[in-house]
Each structure stands twice: as structure tokens, then as C-alpha cells.
Write an enzyme that holds these catalytic residues in place. Structure first.
Site, short mmCIF file in Angstrom:
data_model
loop_
_atom_site.label_atom_id
_atom_site.label_comp_id
_atom_site.label_asym_id
_atom_site.label_seq_id
_atom_site.Cartn_x
_atom_site.Cartn_y
_atom_site.Cartn_z
N ASN A 10 0.87 -1.18 0.00
CA ASN A 10 0.00 0.00 0.00
C ASN A 10 0.90 1.23 0.00
OD1 ASN A 10 -1.77 2.09 0.46
ND2 ASN A 10 -2.39 1.41 2.51
N LYS A 12 0.12 4.26 -0.18
CA LYS A 12 -0.51 5.45 0.43
C LYS A 12 -0.26 6.67 -0.47
CE LYS A 12 -0.29 3.20 4.88
NZ LYS A 12 -0.19 3.29 6.32
N HIS A 95 -9.72 1.39 4.83
CA HIS A 95 -8.44 1.52 5.54
C HIS A 95 -8.64 2.46 6.73
CE1 HIS A 95 -4.31 2.53 6.47
NE2 HIS A 95 -3.96 1.46 5.80
N GLU A 97 -6.96 4.78 7.88
CA GLU A 97 -6.70 6.21 7.60
C GLU A 97 -7.90 6.86 6.93
OE1 GLU A 97 -2.97 5.52 5.59
OE2 GLU A 97 -2.12 4.88 7.49
N GLU A 167 -5.70 -4.93 10.22
CA GLU A 167 -4.68 -3.90 10.48
C GLU A 167 -4.98 -3.22 11.81
OE1 GLU A 167 -2.51 -2.60 6.69
OE2 GLU A 167 -4.19 -1.26 6.98
N GLY A 173 2.43 2.01 11.14
CA GLY A 173 3.42 3.08 11.11
C GLY A 173 4.14 3.32 12.43
N SER A 213 3.22 -2.28 10.43
CA SER A 213 4.66 -2.42 10.70
C SER A 213 5.25 -3.75 10.22
CB SER A 213 4.96 -2.19 12.19
OG SER A 213 4.62 -0.86 12.54
N GLY A 234 2.76 -1.14 4.31
CA GLY A 234 2.82 0.29 4.05
C GLY A 234 4.25 0.73 3.76
P1 13P Z 1 2.92 0.31 7.77
O1 13P Z 1 3.39 -0.98 7.14
O2 13P Z 1 3.70 1.50 7.33
O3 13P Z 1 2.82 0.18 9.27
O4 13P Z 1 1.42 0.58 7.25
C1 13P Z 1 0.50 -0.44 7.31
C2 13P Z 1 -0.68 -0.06 6.50
O5 13P Z 1 -1.45 0.82 6.86
C3 13P Z 1 -0.89 -0.77 5.22
O6 13P Z 1 -2.15 -0.54 4.72
#
Ligand code: 13P
Length: 255
Positions: A10, A12, A95, A97, A167, A173, A213, A234
Site C-alpha cells: 500500500n 498510500k 483503511h 486512515e 490492520e 506506522g 509495521s 505500508g
Molecule cells: P505500515 O506498514 O507503514 O505500518 O502501514 C501499514 C498499512 O497501513 C498498510 O495498509
């Protein structure tokens, strides 16, 4: 028989056209021959260039969001038809976010899941609890509620199109992935939900991915868990070397 690993990057709100082409040109030769799916969830502006660059390779391209509407006066939105027209095959939905920053609620997420299926895109439904919900012991309740609202009314055939991504919001993150044991426990609850609603065949076939992560170190133990079928990655998916490592470790562990 085991389920082949599915790893989705992803990106983002990152990456530009040239970086995308460079990444996709490099990736195929870095991948192991073991079976498994490799997918990139890219910003809408990169769908076309990413799908053109990945033509003839095993890389699947998808979007990070989709409109719940078919077409029309929805400024700023992107439809299933537009995503497919640009070469997208799947879309992330719900997601955390988007739930947090764009106030996507369960009803909207349900509509998006249905719209994606109707439009021929595989929905990657993201679910997960916050730190607060985890600390107050509500993880299972929160997840079952999110799953029931987003996909509970689908029929068996529709539900078989869905990929679920667990997730935990507290792991995204932060550099602190869920422990393999905690993630396995939650994945088994998710698979149990699918089994109860649509039977063993769907439960066995549905890929349930872990996200939060994931990197070439954390994936090693996570992917050994029986109900963890892959990862939604991510930060570590922005670098082709680390992404390829995650894909290869996942494939080799599952095959
Ligand atoms: P990270 O791998 O940066 O923690 O993000 C995970 C994520 O939100 C994937 O959709």
C-alpha cells in the site's frame, strides 16, 4: 493444501510516475519462483502507468479507495469503471486512515464493498481496532462488528470475492507489529466469522492478511501462523528491495 501467500504493497500518498516505473521494472526479477500473489495498491494517478508497466508480469495493480457510487456528480471521487479502465483489478476499502481522516463509516464501507463486487473489482476490506479498544478488551467485538456491517449481507458468491486485511490501528506506522500470537488469534476469529456465515469452503479460500509495521524482519514469524495468509505493507513497500524480501519470505514459508 495451503493457501498461497498474498502480499499487497500500500503506497498510500507516495510515489511519482518515474519511481513507479523503476520499481515495477525491477521487481519481477527479484521475486522467487514459489507460488503466491504480489499486488500494489497505488494512488489513482499511478494506476495507468503502473498497470502498463506491469503488463506481462505477475504483479497485480489496484487502488486505495473507490467511490460507493457508479458515476455522476461526485467531485474528486473515482469509480470502479475508472479504476478498471486504468488497469486496476482490486481496491482497498475501509483503511483506518480513511475511517479516521475522511470519516468513512460502516454504512459507507458496506456500500463500497458492494459497489466494488458489482463493478468486478476485488475488495480488500480493512478492519482493525484502536489502541483504546484493545486496552479495554474490545478487539473481538469491534472486529466482528466491522465485518458484519461491511460484508455480513453478501451472499456466498459475493463474499468469496473479498480479501480481508487485519490492520490493528496501534500497529500502523509505529514500528511495533502485533505479535504473531495476537495476530493469529484475531485472524482465527475472522476466519471463524466467515466460516459461520458462508461455510468452510469460503473460510478456507479467503485470504486474510496482516498489516501494521510489516518489514522483512517482522514478517518472518507472522507468516508462519496458520491463519495469516500474507501481508498488507505500508512503509516497507516503498522500497523495492524490502518489498521483494517480504514477498519472498511469505511465498517460501507458505509453499
Ligand atoms: P505500515 O506498514 O507503514 O505500518 O502501514 C501499514 C498499512 O497501513 C498498510 O495498509
Amino acid at each position: 493444501m495451503s493457501r498461497p501467500a498474498v502480499v499487497i504493497g500500500n503506497w498510500k500518498m507516495n510515489m511519482k510516475i518515474k519511481e513507479t516505473v523503476d520499481f515495477i521494472v525491477k521487481l519481477p526479477s527479484m521475486l522467487s519462483q514459489s507460488q503466491g500473489r504480489v499486488c500494489l495498491s497505488v494512488p489513482s494517478t499511478l494506476l495507468k502507468v503502473a498497470s502498463d508497466a506491469s503488463r506481462g508480469t505477475e504483479i497485480e495493480i489496484g487502488s486505495q479507495n473507490v467511490s460507493q457510487f457508479e458515476s455522476g456528480a461526485y467531485t474528486g471521487e473515482v469509480s470502479t469503471t475508472m479504476i478498471q479502465d486504468s488497469g486496476g483489478q482490486f481496491t482497498l476499502i475501509g483503511h483506518s486512515e480513511r475511517r479516521m481522516f475522511y470519516h468513512e463509516d460502516d454504512e459507507m464501507i458496506k456500500e463500497k464493498v458492494y459497489r466494488a463486487i458489482l463493478g468486478g473489482l476485488a475488495p480488500v476490506l480493512c478492519v482493525g481496532e484502536t489502541q483504546e479498544q484493545k486496552e479495554s478488551g474490545q478487539t473481538e467485538k469491534v472486529l466482528l462488528n466491522q465485518l458484519e456491517k461491511a460484508m455480513g449481507s453478501l451472499n456466498e458468491n459475493e463474499a468469496s470475492a473479498v480479501i480481508v486485511a487485519y490492520e490493528p490501528v496501534w500497529a500502523i506506522g509505529t514500528g511495533h507489529a502485533a505479535t504473531p500470537e495476537i495476530a493469529q488469534e484475531v485472524h482465527s476469529v475472522i476466519r471463524g466469522f466467515i466460516r459461520e456465515k458462508w461455510g468452510e469452503k469460503n473460510a478456507f479460500r479467503t485470504p486474510i492478511l496482516y498489516g501494521g509495521s510489516v518489514n522483512p524482519d517482522t514478517i518472518k514469524e507472522l507468516i508462519k501462523m496458520p491463519d495469516i495468509d500474507g501481508a498488507l505493507v505500508g512503509g516497507a513497500s516503498l522500497n523495492v528491495e524490502s518489498f521483494a524480501k517480504i514477498v519472498n519470505i511469505s511465498r517460501e514459508t507458505k509453499s
